[in-house]
Design an enzyme around this catalytic site. Structure first.
Site, PDB file in Angstrom:
ATOM      1  N   LYS A  52       0.843  -1.201   0.000  1.00 45.89           N
ATOM      2  CA  LYS A  52       0.000   0.000   0.000  1.00 45.89           C
ATOM      3  C   LYS A  52       0.876   1.249   0.000  1.00 45.89           C
ATOM      4  CE  LYS A  52      -3.787  -2.507   2.231  1.00 45.89           C
ATOM      5  NZ  LYS A  52      -4.535  -2.853   3.454  1.00 45.89           N
ATOM      6  N   GLN A  96      -4.542  -1.753   9.810  1.00 50.28           N
ATOM      7  CA  GLN A  96      -4.443  -3.079   9.200  1.00 50.28           C
ATOM      8  C   GLN A  96      -4.948  -4.149  10.167  1.00 50.28           C
ATOM      9  OE1 GLN A  96      -3.602  -3.476   6.021  1.00 50.28           O
ATOM     10  NE2 GLN A  96      -3.808  -5.698   6.054  1.00 50.28           N
ATOM     11  N   ASP A 119     -11.125   2.309   4.080  1.00 50.43           N
ATOM     12  CA  ASP A 119     -11.287   0.852   4.072  1.00 50.43           C
ATOM     13  C   ASP A 119     -12.755   0.450   3.993  1.00 50.43           C
ATOM     14  OD1 ASP A 119      -9.207  -0.989   4.019  1.00 50.43           O
ATOM     15  OD2 ASP A 119      -8.640  -0.623   6.108  1.00 50.43           O
TER      16      ASP A 119
HETATM   17  N1  GUN Z   1      -6.623  -7.204   6.431  1.00 51.51           N
HETATM   18  C1  GUN Z   1      -6.908  -7.941   5.340  1.00 51.51           C
HETATM   19  N2  GUN Z   1      -7.431  -7.174   4.355  1.00 51.51           N
HETATM   20  C2  GUN Z   1      -7.488  -5.919   4.857  1.00 51.51           C
HETATM   21  C3  GUN Z   1      -7.929  -4.674   4.312  1.00 51.51           C
HETATM   22  O1  GUN Z   1      -8.400  -4.563   3.174  1.00 51.51           O
HETATM   23  N3  GUN Z   1      -7.809  -3.599   5.144  1.00 51.51           N
HETATM   24  C4  GUN Z   1      -7.309  -3.688   6.408  1.00 51.51           C
HETATM   25  N4  GUN Z   1      -7.246  -2.586   7.150  1.00 51.51           N
HETATM   26  N5  GUN Z   1      -6.900  -4.838   6.940  1.00 51.51           N
HETATM   27  C5  GUN Z   1      -6.986  -5.935   6.156  1.00 51.51           C
END
Ligand code: GUN
Length: 293
Positions: A52, A96, A119
Site C-alpha cells: 500500500k 491493518q 477501508d
Molecule cells: N486485512 C486484510 N485485508 C485488509 C484490508 O483490506 N484492510 C485492512 N485494514 N486490513 C486488512
C-alpha cells in the site's frame, strides 16, 4: 480459459489516478494523503501494508506509516485514530487487520471518522453500501467489481455463489453482486462454514467467489464448465523449496480450475492487486472531496 489479470487492471486504474493527482498538483492542490497503522510483525500484514505504501509513492500520494509493537494498548490505538481524525492534511486512514487478541478491533474501527474510512469498514460506510448510497466500499469487494467491469463481464441475471461471509469481503460482495447495476444483478447465494454440501451449490454457480481463507478449497470438480472463478485467498504455506521458505496459495486450485472455467483470477496478480487499486481509488475520492470544494 482467460485470465482476469488484476495486475494489468490495477495498473490501468493507477495510471488514471496518477493523472488525476498530477492535474490537481499542477493546479496547486496538495497530494492525496493516506495513513496506515500497523501493529506487530505479522508477515502477511507487513506485505500488504508495504504494498500500500509503495503504491502511494508510485501514484503521487503522500503516505504515513505508524507502527506499534504487538503489546500496544487499546488506549494508544484509540488516541492514534483520534489524532489522525483531527489531521486536516489527511484524506484517509487504515488500521491493518487482524489486530492482536487483547485489542477490541470493533472499537478501533468505530472510532475512525467515516469521512476518512477509506477501508469502508465503519458501520456508516457499510450501511451506505446496503442502501446503495455513495460512500466508501471495502477495498477487496470494490476491487473485484472493478475487475469485472474492466473485462466487461456481463453478470446480469447469473447465479453468483460467494463462499465466506466475512465483514470485509464475503458479506459486502454478496450485496454488491446483487445490486441493480452491471456488474451486479446476480442472484446471490452466500455459503459459509455451516453450509452443508457446498459442492452441490457451487456446481450451480455461473460465478464462484472463494473468500474463506482455506488454501485450494475450491477444486475443479466443484464448478461447472465455463464458470467464472474469483479467488480472494492469499495464504502463506511453508515451502522449503522456495527461497522465501513459503509460497502463496489462493482458495482455489488454479490449474485444474483454469482448464475448466471461462475466466479465473490468478494468485498472486488477481484480487490482491485490485484491493490496493480500490483503496487508492477510495483515497482519491476522499482527496477530491477535501480539496476540490
Ligand atoms: N486485512 C486484510 N485485508 C485488509 C484490508 O483490506 N484492510 C485492512 N485494514 N486490513 C486488512
Amino acid at each position: 480459459m482467460q485470465i482476469l489479470d488484476g495486475k494489468k487492471c490495477a495498473s490501468a486504474y493507477k495510471e488514471t489516478i496518477a493523472a488525476e493527482v498530477n492535474a490537481g498538483i499542477s493546479k496547486g492542490l496538495r497530494k492525496p494523503h493516506l495513513a496506515a497503522v500497523l501493529v506487530g510483525n505479522d508477515g502477511a500484514s507487513e506485505t500488504y501494508v508495504a504494498s500500500k505504501v509503495k503504491t502511494c509513492n508510485e501514484i503521487g500520494f503522500e503516505s504515513t506509516l505508524i507502527r506499534f509493537p504487538e503489546t500496544v494498548t487499546q488506549r494508544e490505538l484509540i488516541e492514534t485514530v483520534d489524532k489522525l481524525n483531527a489531521d486536516a492534511t489527511l484524506d484517509g486512514m487504515i488500521v491493518q487487520l487482524p489486530l492482536p487478541k487483547h485489542i477490541n478491533a470493533d472499537e478501533v474501527t468505530l472510532r475512525i471518522d467515516p469521512a476518512k474510512d477509506v477501508d469502508g469498514f465503519h458501520p456508516g460506510s457499510l450501511g451506505r453500501l446496503l442502501l446503495s448510497l455513495p460512500g466508501f466500499v471495502p477495498a477487496t469487494p470494490k476491487g473485484i467489481m472493478m475487475l469485472l467491469e474492466f473485462y466487461k463481464i456481463n453478470t446480469s441475471g447469473i447465479h453468483a455463489v460467494v463462499i465466506g461471509r466475512s465483514n470485509i469481503v464475503g458479506t459486502p460482495l454478496s450485496v454488491l453482486l446483487s445490486r441493480n447495476q452491471n456488474p451486479g444483478n446476480c442472484t446471490v447465494t452466500l455459503c459459509h462454514s455451516k453450509t452443508p454440501d457446498i459442492k452441490s451449490i457451487t456446481l450451480q454457480a455461473d460465478i464462484v467467489v472463494a473468500a474463506l481463507g482455506k488454501p485450494e478449497f475450491l477444486t475443479a470438480d466443484m464448478v461447472k464448465p465455463g464458470a467464472i472463478v474469483i479467488d480472494v485467498g492469499i495464504t502463506r504455506v511453508i515451502d522449503p523449496s522456495s527461497p522465501k521458505g513459503y509460497k502463496i496459495l489462493g482458495d482455489a486450485e488454479f490449474q485444474p480450475l483454469a482448464e475448466k472455467c471461462s475466466w479465473i483470477t490468478p494468485v498472486p496478480g488477481g484480487v490482491g492487486a485490485m484491493t490496493i487499486a480500490a483503496l487508492m481509488q477510495n483515497t482519491l475520492e476522499a482527496w477530491k472531496r477535501n480539496t476540490l470544494i
